[in-house]
Design a protein around this motif. Sequence first.
Motif, PDB file in Angstrom:
ATOM      1  N   TYR A  11     -54.955  59.773  83.291  1.00 27.64           N
ATOM      2  CA  TYR A  11     -53.882  60.632  82.791  1.00 27.64           C
ATOM      3  C   TYR A  11     -53.148  59.977  81.627  1.00 27.64           C
ATOM      4  O   TYR A  11     -52.897  60.609  80.591  1.00 27.64           O
ATOM      5  CB  TYR A  11     -52.919  60.949  83.932  1.00 27.64           C
ATOM      6  CG  TYR A  11     -51.730  61.766  83.538  1.00 27.64           C
ATOM      7  CD1 TYR A  11     -51.868  63.046  83.014  1.00 27.64           C
ATOM      8  CD2 TYR A  11     -50.435  61.264  83.696  1.00 27.64           C
ATOM      9  CE1 TYR A  11     -50.771  63.803  82.655  1.00 27.64           C
ATOM     10  CE2 TYR A  11     -49.323  62.009  83.336  1.00 27.64           C
ATOM     11  CZ  TYR A  11     -49.502  63.278  82.817  1.00 27.64           C
ATOM     12  OH  TYR A  11     -48.411  64.025  82.449  1.00 27.64           O
ATOM     13  N   LEU A  12     -52.811  58.690  81.783  1.00 26.18           N
ATOM     14  CA  LEU A  12     -52.063  58.004  80.725  1.00 26.18           C
ATOM     15  C   LEU A  12     -52.923  57.776  79.485  1.00 26.18           C
ATOM     16  O   LEU A  12     -52.455  57.957  78.353  1.00 26.18           O
ATOM     17  CB  LEU A  12     -51.541  56.668  81.253  1.00 26.18           C
ATOM     18  CG  LEU A  12     -50.460  56.760  82.339  1.00 26.18           C
ATOM     19  CD1 LEU A  12     -50.132  55.375  82.887  1.00 26.18           C
ATOM     20  CD2 LEU A  12     -49.208  57.435  81.807  1.00 26.18           C
ATOM     21  N   SER A  13     -54.165  57.367  79.676  1.00 28.61           N
ATOM     22  CA  SER A  13     -55.022  57.105  78.516  1.00 28.61           C
ATOM     23  C   SER A  13     -55.374  58.388  77.782  1.00 28.61           C
ATOM     24  O   SER A  13     -55.448  58.401  76.544  1.00 28.61           O
ATOM     25  CB  SER A  13     -56.295  56.379  78.966  1.00 28.61           C
ATOM     26  OG  SER A  13     -56.997  57.153  79.930  1.00 28.61           O
ATOM     27  N   SER A  14     -55.585  59.487  78.519  1.00 26.28           N
ATOM     28  CA  SER A  14     -55.876  60.755  77.834  1.00 26.28           C
ATOM     29  C   SER A  14     -54.659  61.283  77.089  1.00 26.28           C
ATOM     30  O   SER A  14     -54.795  62.062  76.138  1.00 26.28           O
ATOM     31  CB  SER A  14     -56.367  61.790  78.842  1.00 26.28           C
ATOM     32  OG  SER A  14     -55.374  62.053  79.823  1.00 26.28           O
ATOM     33  N   SER A  15     -53.463  60.856  77.500  1.00 24.62           N
ATOM     34  CA  SER A  15     -52.255  61.274  76.770  1.00 24.62           C
ATOM     35  C   SER A  15     -52.233  60.707  75.364  1.00 24.62           C
ATOM     36  O   SER A  15     -51.613  61.291  74.464  1.00 24.62           O
ATOM     37  CB  SER A  15     -51.004  60.837  77.538  1.00 24.62           C
ATOM     38  OG  SER A  15     -50.924  61.471  78.793  1.00 24.62           O
ATOM     39  N   LEU A  16     -52.894  59.567  75.155  1.00 29.91           N
ATOM     40  CA  LEU A  16     -52.955  58.993  73.811  1.00 29.91           C
ATOM     41  C   LEU A  16     -53.751  59.879  72.864  1.00 29.91           C
ATOM     42  O   LEU A  16     -53.551  59.829  71.643  1.00 29.91           O
ATOM     43  CB  LEU A  16     -53.581  57.597  73.873  1.00 29.91           C
ATOM     44  CG  LEU A  16     -52.798  56.556  74.693  1.00 29.91           C
ATOM     45  CD1 LEU A  16     -53.571  55.252  74.767  1.00 29.91           C
ATOM     46  CD2 LEU A  16     -51.418  56.339  74.077  1.00 29.91           C
ATOM     47  N   LEU A  66     -53.221  65.761  88.426  1.00 32.67           N
ATOM     48  CA  LEU A  66     -54.013  64.612  88.846  1.00 32.67           C
ATOM     49  C   LEU A  66     -53.144  63.523  89.466  1.00 32.67           C
ATOM     50  O   LEU A  66     -53.621  62.717  90.278  1.00 32.67           O
ATOM     51  CB  LEU A  66     -54.777  64.029  87.646  1.00 32.67           C
ATOM     52  CG  LEU A  66     -55.829  64.925  86.988  1.00 32.67           C
ATOM     53  CD1 LEU A  66     -56.372  64.258  85.728  1.00 32.67           C
ATOM     54  CD2 LEU A  66     -56.954  65.229  87.957  1.00 32.67           C
ATOM     55  N   VAL A  67     -51.878  63.502  89.100  1.00 33.12           N
ATOM     56  CA  VAL A  67     -50.968  62.450  89.552  1.00 33.12           C
ATOM     57  C   VAL A  67     -50.010  62.960  90.614  1.00 33.12           C
ATOM     58  O   VAL A  67     -49.720  62.268  91.591  1.00 33.12           O
ATOM     59  CB  VAL A  67     -50.177  61.876  88.359  1.00 33.12           C
ATOM     60  CG1 VAL A  67     -49.191  60.813  88.806  1.00 33.12           C
ATOM     61  CG2 VAL A  67     -51.141  61.313  87.317  1.00 33.12           C
ATOM     62  N   PRO A 117     -48.689  50.643  77.171  1.00 37.78           N
ATOM     63  CA  PRO A 117     -48.567  49.538  78.128  1.00 37.78           C
ATOM     64  C   PRO A 117     -49.614  49.587  79.235  1.00 37.78           C
ATOM     65  O   PRO A 117     -50.129  48.540  79.660  1.00 37.78           O
ATOM     66  CB  PRO A 117     -47.150  49.703  78.691  1.00 37.78           C
ATOM     67  CG  PRO A 117     -46.418  50.475  77.655  1.00 37.78           C
ATOM     68  CD  PRO A 117     -47.422  51.391  77.049  1.00 37.78           C
ATOM     69  N   ALA A 118     -49.935  50.802  79.708  1.00 37.69           N
ATOM     70  CA  ALA A 118     -50.918  50.913  80.784  1.00 37.69           C
ATOM     71  C   ALA A 118     -52.290  50.456  80.323  1.00 37.69           C
ATOM     72  O   ALA A 118     -52.985  49.710  81.024  1.00 37.69           O
ATOM     73  CB  ALA A 118     -50.973  52.356  81.279  1.00 37.69           C
ATOM     74  N   LEU A 178     -45.793  54.468  85.886  1.00 38.70           N
ATOM     75  CA  LEU A 178     -45.713  55.118  84.572  1.00 38.70           C
ATOM     76  C   LEU A 178     -46.316  56.516  84.602  1.00 38.70           C
ATOM     77  O   LEU A 178     -45.771  57.460  84.006  1.00 38.70           O
ATOM     78  CB  LEU A 178     -46.426  54.253  83.526  1.00 38.70           C
ATOM     79  CG  LEU A 178     -45.778  52.900  83.204  1.00 38.70           C
ATOM     80  CD1 LEU A 178     -46.637  52.133  82.198  1.00 38.70           C
ATOM     81  CD2 LEU A 178     -44.366  53.088  82.672  1.00 38.70           C
ATOM     82  N   ALA A 179     -47.449  56.663  85.272  1.00 34.62           N
ATOM     83  CA  ALA A 179     -48.094  57.970  85.334  1.00 34.62           C
ATOM     84  C   ALA A 179     -47.225  58.980  86.067  1.00 34.62           C
ATOM     85  O   ALA A 179     -47.089  60.143  85.650  1.00 34.62           O
ATOM     86  CB  ALA A 179     -49.461  57.847  86.016  1.00 34.62           C
TER      87      ALA A 179
END
Length: 405
Positions: A11-16, A66-67, A117-118, A178-179
């Motif tokens: 989720y966090l990486s796809s937000s980039l 997902l989170v 950061p993640a 963070l997620a």
Amino acid sequence: MLRATLRSLGYLSSSLLAGPVAFLWSLVSTIVVGLLSLTQLGGPVFLGAIWVTRHLAAFERNRAALVLDSPIGSPYVPVKADGIGRRVVGVAAQPATWRDLVWLSVLFPLGLLFGVPAVVCTVVSAAAVSAPLWAWAVPNPNAPFPMNVLMLTLSGRFALAGAGLLLLVVTIRLIRVLARAQARTASALLAPGRHQHLVDEAARLSESRRRVVDAQAAELRRIERDLHDGAQARIVAAGMTLALAARKLGNEHAAVADVDMARRQLDDALGELRRLVRGIHPPILTDRGLHAAVSALAGDSPLPVEVDADPAVRFPAAVESAAYFVIAEGLVNASKHADAGQCVVSITKAEDRMTVTVADDGHGGADPHGSGLEGLRRRIEALDGELTVTSPAGGPTALHAEIPL
């Protein structure tokens, strides 16, 4: 935990990637719609841009799911207006339209704030854990202390791997925190707001009101049918019997027999009328309350019935009436259909709600959507309550009603 961590990292990486796309779309669509708003193309372009924006927002809801522990519902109210102008007004009047645009605009900075950061911590942790596998391939004799020890010696590489394991534990916790923070922010903007809740509540109340009207009409039809086929037929038969008795007055004994039969038929008709009155609203319920009425039902039931209730507690008339018919239907079903040996009726009051439970030890298999239970459900829903039926094959069966006071 591994699956939850991988979903959070995804989720966090796809937000980039999703952040720049969403920000670019929100910027371009706002500029284009603003420039064309003074032309005849303004309305169609606005509706088209909102269509794309809502699909992007739906994609964001699916990513946040997902989170989060539960999916984010759709916040949109259907617009049934005719004409582009009215549709534009209807869509623009919904707060969810603008909350979608706000989220697409802030996703880019939030993605950087939480995603970088993640990803960095994940890469560093993975590199440290796998140091014994790759550190030998990048010798650097000029590396400063302590990197020269950690990278150039076998013991140092395994020490680096151990430190990476500790860092990995912290990284997993950081990723999930963070997620969840980003997903909750998405839920705050993309979930149904007060406007949607009010619309849904109005629709639910409208449906409940319609069901009440239907239930009242069905109840009147039932009363008419019972009067026509039951009490009226018995009274007519009694009248015919008395007429025959009048013709036989010459034979005293025959007349007495017919008169006796007529009296029995009139007694039956009177009992039928009394049962009909109790079916509409039992007088004991009004005079002595729910506990006394339920005790009377228990006394008339062919099953042993245990009543657990406080006789001193009274409830509003509509609530007592609804609860009474739930209990009556439960006892009838238990004796006629469930082949039960005993039944327990429980009536409790908790804060501003009354709870009624009718449980039997029968063979179960009751149809929750049968005509009798469906009628009870409509009666309970008319009071903003809820009726649930639990009746697995083999039993037991429990009717559970909660009614606001």
